[in-house]
Write a protein that holds these residues in place. Structure first.
Motif, PDB file in Angstrom:
ATOM      1  N   LYS A  69       0.849  -1.195   0.000  1.00 17.60           N
ATOM      2  CA  LYS A  69       0.000   0.000   0.000  1.00 17.60           C
ATOM      3  C   LYS A  69       0.885   1.245   0.000  1.00 17.60           C
ATOM      4  O   LYS A  69       1.868   1.314   0.740  1.00 17.60           O
ATOM      5  N   LYS A  70       0.494   2.183  -0.858  1.00 18.65           N
ATOM      6  CA  LYS A  70       1.191   3.476  -0.915  1.00 18.65           C
ATOM      7  C   LYS A  70       0.180   4.512  -1.368  1.00 18.65           C
ATOM      8  O   LYS A  70      -0.555   4.278  -2.341  1.00 18.65           O
ATOM      9  N   PRO A  71       0.108   5.654  -0.665  1.00 21.13           N
ATOM     10  CA  PRO A  71      -0.832   6.693  -1.071  1.00 21.13           C
ATOM     11  C   PRO A  71      -0.625   7.092  -2.532  1.00 21.13           C
ATOM     12  O   PRO A  71       0.502   7.235  -3.000  1.00 21.13           O
ATOM     13  N   GLY A  72      -1.742   7.205  -3.274  1.00 19.63           N
ATOM     14  CA  GLY A  72      -1.687   7.569  -4.687  1.00 19.63           C
ATOM     15  C   GLY A  72      -1.532   6.372  -5.608  1.00 19.63           C
ATOM     16  O   GLY A  72      -1.473   6.539  -6.827  1.00 19.63           O
ATOM     17  N   TYR A  73      -1.468   5.154  -5.055  1.00 18.18           N
ATOM     18  CA  TYR A  73      -1.294   3.938  -5.848  1.00 18.18           C
ATOM     19  C   TYR A  73      -2.320   2.884  -5.450  1.00 18.18           C
ATOM     20  O   TYR A  73      -2.795   2.861  -4.308  1.00 18.18           O
ATOM     21  N   GLN A  74      -2.645   2.020  -6.386  1.00 15.26           N
ATOM     22  CA  GLN A  74      -3.560   0.928  -6.098  1.00 15.26           C
ATOM     23  C   GLN A  74      -2.876  -0.089  -5.187  1.00 15.26           C
ATOM     24  O   GLN A  74      -1.667  -0.317  -5.297  1.00 15.26           O
ATOM     25  N   THR A  75      -3.674  -0.683  -4.289  1.00 18.61           N
ATOM     26  CA  THR A  75      -3.142  -1.750  -3.442  1.00 18.61           C
ATOM     27  C   THR A  75      -2.782  -2.934  -4.333  1.00 18.61           C
ATOM     28  O   THR A  75      -3.511  -3.284  -5.259  1.00 18.61           O
ATOM     29  N   PRO A 125      -0.460   3.590 -10.464  1.00 13.91           N
ATOM     30  CA  PRO A 125      -1.084   4.794  -9.913  1.00 13.91           C
ATOM     31  C   PRO A 125      -2.591   4.595  -9.723  1.00 13.91           C
ATOM     32  O   PRO A 125      -3.235   3.857 -10.461  1.00 13.91           O
ATOM     33  N   ALA A 126      -3.128   5.270  -8.725  1.00  9.40           N
ATOM     34  CA  ALA A 126      -4.561   5.127  -8.380  1.00  9.40           C
ATOM     35  C   ALA A 126      -5.466   5.466  -9.550  1.00  9.40           C
ATOM     36  O   ALA A 126      -6.550   4.902  -9.695  1.00  9.40           O
ATOM     37  N   ASP A 127      -5.047   6.396 -10.412  1.00  8.94           N
ATOM     38  CA  ASP A 127      -5.877   6.768 -11.555  1.00  8.94           C
ATOM     39  C   ASP A 127      -5.763   5.769 -12.717  1.00  8.94           C
ATOM     40  O   ASP A 127      -6.399   5.948 -13.758  1.00  8.94           O
ATOM     41  N   SER A 129      -3.240   5.169 -14.673  1.00  9.13           N
ATOM     42  CA  SER A 129      -2.285   5.511 -15.736  1.00  9.13           C
ATOM     43  C   SER A 129      -0.964   4.785 -15.514  1.00  9.13           C
ATOM     44  O   SER A 129      -0.596   4.455 -14.404  1.00  9.13           O
ATOM     45  N   GLN A 131       3.113   4.577 -15.568  1.00  9.91           N
ATOM     46  CA  GLN A 131       4.238   5.497 -15.366  1.00  9.91           C
ATOM     47  C   GLN A 131       5.453   5.010 -16.072  1.00  9.91           C
ATOM     48  O   GLN A 131       5.683   3.877 -16.255  1.00  9.91           O
TER      49      GLN A 131
END
Length: 131
Positions: A69-75, A125-127, A129, A131
């Motif tokens: 888990k990391k903020p801004g990323y999917q689990t 990334p959570a959205d 996209s 990287q």
């Protein structure tokens, strides 16, 4: 009669030392975990936690799931399997230890390895996209 006792004692002593993989590899494995990007919180199904990149000492005989888990990323999750390594780990037992060594090594996990090793997970990334 004393000769039989000495031979018996020697056989017991040799048998107790015959768990070759236990002596050479141990029951634990140094295990590296990383993520792209680094800095993810990792929780293992065994209860251990760390922040990537990290190194943990884990039991060879326990498969587990790692959750990243990391903020801004999917689990993300990854499965790590405990796999029998066989040939190299058991060869010494066949030559010197016999069945007792094989039983000890297979029971305590020293003839196994955690795979994949090292474990590296690429976070999305959570959205969604790339990287």
């Amino acid at each position: 009669m004393n000769a039989y006792l000495r031979i018996g004692a020697a056989l017991v002593a040799v048998s107790s030392l015959s768990a070759c993989a236990t002596v050479l590899r141990g029951t634990n494995q140094k295990f590296e975990i990383s993520s792209v990007p680094p800095g993810a919180d990792v929780e293992l199904s065994t209860g251990q936690t760390c922040v990537t990149p990290c190194k943990l000492k884990l039991k060879r005989k326990e498969s587990f799931t790692a959750t990243f888990k990391k903020p801004g990323y999917q689990t993300a999750t990854a499965q790590v399997e405990s796999k029998f390594t066989g040939a190299g780990a058991g060869a010494g037992n066949i030559l010197a230890g016999g069945i007792i060594g094989v039983l000890v090594d297979s029971g305590n996990g020293s003839m196994r390895s955690l795979r994949p090793s090292p474990l590296e997970v690429k976070l999305v990334p959570a959205d969604g996209s790339a990287q």
